[in-house]
Design a protein around this motif. Structure first.
Motif, mmCIF file in Angstrom:
data_model
loop_
_atom_site.group_PDB
_atom_site.id
_atom_site.type_symbol
_atom_site.label_atom_id
_atom_site.label_comp_id
_atom_site.label_asym_id
_atom_site.label_seq_id
_atom_site.Cartn_x
_atom_site.Cartn_y
_atom_site.Cartn_z
ATOM 1 N N ILE A 42 0.838 -1.202 0.000
ATOM 2 C CA ILE A 42 0.000 0.000 0.000
ATOM 3 C C ILE A 42 0.872 1.251 0.000
ATOM 4 C CG2 ILE A 42 -1.730 1.292 1.314
ATOM 5 C CD1 ILE A 42 -2.775 -1.354 2.363
ATOM 6 N N LEU A 43 1.970 1.200 0.742
ATOM 7 C CA LEU A 43 2.902 2.326 0.780
ATOM 8 C C LEU A 43 3.497 2.595 -0.603
ATOM 9 C CD1 LEU A 43 4.450 4.410 2.507
ATOM 10 C CD2 LEU A 43 6.176 2.647 2.912
ATOM 11 N N ALA A 44 3.828 1.535 -1.331
ATOM 12 C CA ALA A 44 4.373 1.703 -2.676
ATOM 13 C C ALA A 44 3.349 2.346 -3.606
ATOM 14 C CB ALA A 44 4.818 0.344 -3.232
ATOM 15 N N VAL A 45 2.091 1.925 -3.486
ATOM 16 C CA VAL A 45 1.022 2.522 -4.304
ATOM 17 C C VAL A 45 0.861 3.998 -3.953
ATOM 18 C CG1 VAL A 45 -1.457 2.488 -4.785
ATOM 19 C CG2 VAL A 45 -0.188 0.335 -4.617
ATOM 20 N N TYR A 46 0.898 4.304 -2.662
ATOM 21 C CA TYR A 46 0.731 5.694 -2.235
ATOM 22 C C TYR A 46 1.883 6.563 -2.734
ATOM 23 C CZ TYR A 46 -0.246 9.692 0.718
ATOM 24 O OH TYR A 46 -0.531 10.960 1.154
ATOM 25 N N LYS A 47 3.095 6.026 -2.671
ATOM 26 C CA LYS A 47 4.248 6.801 -3.128
ATOM 27 C C LYS A 47 4.155 7.129 -4.610
ATOM 28 C CE LYS A 47 9.301 6.764 -3.208
ATOM 29 N NZ LYS A 47 10.530 6.002 -2.875
ATOM 30 N N VAL A 48 3.626 6.197 -5.408
ATOM 31 C CA VAL A 48 3.454 6.442 -6.841
ATOM 32 C C VAL A 48 2.315 7.424 -7.094
ATOM 33 C CG1 VAL A 48 2.844 5.366 -9.045
ATOM 34 C CG2 VAL A 48 4.427 4.209 -7.479
ATOM 35 N N ALA A 49 1.225 7.282 -6.331
ATOM 36 C CA ALA A 49 0.044 8.122 -6.569
ATOM 37 C C ALA A 49 0.232 9.547 -6.057
ATOM 38 C CB ALA A 49 -1.174 7.480 -5.914
ATOM 39 N N TYR A 50 0.877 9.693 -4.899
ATOM 40 C CA TYR A 50 1.032 11.018 -4.287
ATOM 41 C C TYR A 50 2.492 11.226 -3.867
ATOM 42 C CZ TYR A 50 -3.990 10.179 -3.872
ATOM 43 O OH TYR A 50 -5.303 9.872 -4.123
#
Length: 250
Positions: A42-50
């Motif tokens: 989830i952290l990886a997704v968040y880093k890419v999205a925001y």
């Protein structure tokens, strides 16, 4: 007959100890590292999205520079998808630490009401994350109300996210410490968690004091009013929660 009875009793005790050991070494550890893996994904997704908000929130030096207290602070929309997503991620970490604490300090209670197996711990983790998420939102609303009563304009954003960074650093430390002791020194994990809680308590108190210094330097506000504001908005709720955690740990 007596030696046979004693032997059977010892066998039962050894079997129970073996079951606890297998639980400690398998179910709990498997749950913990699966949860950590989910958080990292989830952290990886968040880093890419925001990416901008991610980099601005996690930087430890922000605790010293207090850039959010400037007029150009970027964190001015609490109920936005990026901030709420970030809060959910933080509360997943917080819930994971809380579940591990309950396993070590309230194992009998968990066995009676919920169960301590892989699936039960996952469900408890998810429900705990939702509960902490709701508490976090209520805390921000409470800070906003108190800030409005003290005529601090939009400073509640800077106040909230300043201490949120401190919480994130503390929870990250918890996650790493628990991971180490679950793998290497399982018998010392309970003691390590207790010591870490004590350290976090004083670090948070120091963080609130640092927040007071920053606000005192940035605002033309009476020191007494600032101290009263922080006591109502931060110290009193935190001390109540700390007392509740201490009761659970006894």
């Amino acid at each position: 007959m007596q030696p046979t009875a004693n032997a059977e009793g010892m066998d039962m005790v050894n079997e129970q100890v073996g079951e606890i050991r297998r639980f400690d070494r398998q179910d709990l550890r498997d749950f913990y590292f699966v949860a950590v893996l989910i958080i990292l994904l989830i952290l990886a997704v968040y880093k890419v999205a925001y990416p901008y908000l991610f980099s601005s929130i996690i930087r430890p030096e922000s605790l010293l520079t207090a850039e959010d207290f400037s007029d150009s602070g970027s964190l001015q929309k609490f109920f936005s998808s990026d901030v709420l997503f970030y809060l959910l991620l933080v509360n997943l970490m917080t819930s994971l630490v809380a579940v591990i604490g309950l396993v070590f300090y309230r194992q009998v209670w968990l066995e009676t009401w919920i169960g301590i197996d892989f699936q039960s711990l996952l469900i408890l983790w998810g429900l705990g994350a939702i509960g902490f998420f709701i508490i976090t939102i209520l805390k921000f609303i409470g800070i906003r109300i108190v800030a409005y009563l003290f005529d601090l304009r939009r400073l509640e954003f800077a106040h909230f996210f300043y201490l949120l960074r401190l919480v994130v650093l503390g929870i990250t430390g918890f996650v790493l410490i628990i991971a180490f002791f679950l793998v290497n020194e399982f018998s010392s994990a309970k003691e390590a968690i207790g010591i870490s809680l004590s350290v976090f308590f004083w670090v948070y108190i120091i963080g609130v004091f640092g927040l007071f210094i920053i606000m005192m330097n940035r605002l033309s506000f009476k020191k007494y009013h600032l101290f009263t504001y922080l006591c109502i908005a931060e110290l009193v709720p935190f001390l109540i929660m700390a007392k509740w955690v201490m009761v659970l740990g006894q």
